[in-house]
Motif scaffolding. Structure first.
Motif: not given
Length: 243
Positions: A130-131, A145-147, A203-204, A210-211
């Motif tokens: 994964p990222a 994920m953010e959503s 890259d967040l 997420l950060q």
């Protein structure tokens, strides 16, 4: 009875990725190349995927593909990205919703529709690096994920409860859908791959939530998740004995 999440049940809405006519030639772009690769996997399995075969399907030499995708590992990453992005074209899936239960139900069915439309691709979604180490398949898109976390927090979940919901929801989807595609004959065995090398940090910049929550997302609560899931299952089975 036709499964409403299956391609037969969905009809033209089964997938948003356009089909590529074999040997069609014409202009190339990254999405068209990935579409051809997905069709090869859908038809013949992941072991059949080669750059040469993708080029043949598109009517070009394999070397032409390298101008858009630098190698097989990058192609596999692109396939995962494109297939998960089918969620954005699914009219029955909400990017956000004030009712968290309906949001999760629609999202779960959206991921299941992807698994049933691409059973040979789904194990790749489950196993590609994964990222970030805290990104869980199959819901492995940073945007999703953010959503997901925003929706649950907006519906009253605490930060920690939203993270726990993401982890439990992802585990449920992954376990159930891998078993389902395996029962359909999909190859879920290990396939030797080239070493993809170290995973680049995600890259967040576009994902402030997420950060903020990445330390909590990185915590390992596997043992607790297992026990809670087992307890839920046992409680449900207890009701069977009372019927």
């Amino acid at each position: 009875m036709v499964d409403p999440d299956s391609p037969q049940g969905r009809g033209d809405a089964a997938a948003v990725l356009p089909a590529v006519r074999p040997g069609a030639g014409g202009g190339l772009d990254r999405r068209r190349i990935l579409g051809a690769a997905i069709e090869i996997i859908d038809t013949d399995g992941l072991r059949a995927l080669t750059m040469r075969r993708v080029g043949s399907r598109l009517g070009v030499e394999a070397m032409a593909i390298y101008h858009y995708i630098p190698g097989r590992e990058a192609m596999l990453d692109g396939i995962v990205e494109v297939v998960i992005d089918e969620l954005y074209g699914d009219p029955d899936v909400y990017l956000a919703h004030p009712d968290w239960q309906e949001y999760l139900q629609r999202l779960a069915h959206g991921v299941r529709r992807i698994a049933l439309a691409h059973p040979e691709v789904f194990p790749l979604i489950a196993t590609r690096p994964p990222a970030a180490p805290w990104v869980r398949p199959p819901l492995r898109s940073l945007r999703w994920m953010e959503s997901f976390l925003h929706t649950l927090i907006d519906c009253g979940f605490s930060d920690r409860a939203a993270v726990a919901a993401y982890q439990a929801f992802s585990s449920f989807l992954l376990g159930h859908l891998l078993l389902e595609v395996s029962a359909q004959g999909a190859d879920i065995g290990p396939i030797p791959e080239a070493d993809p090398g170290p995973v680049k940090p995600a890259d967040l910049d576009e994902y402030p939530l997420l950060q903020r929550l990445s330390p909590q997302l990185a915590e390992d609560h596997s043992a607790e998740e297992f026990e809670e899931s087992l307890e839920t299952l046992l409680n449900r089975l207890e009701t069977f004995g009372k019927d």
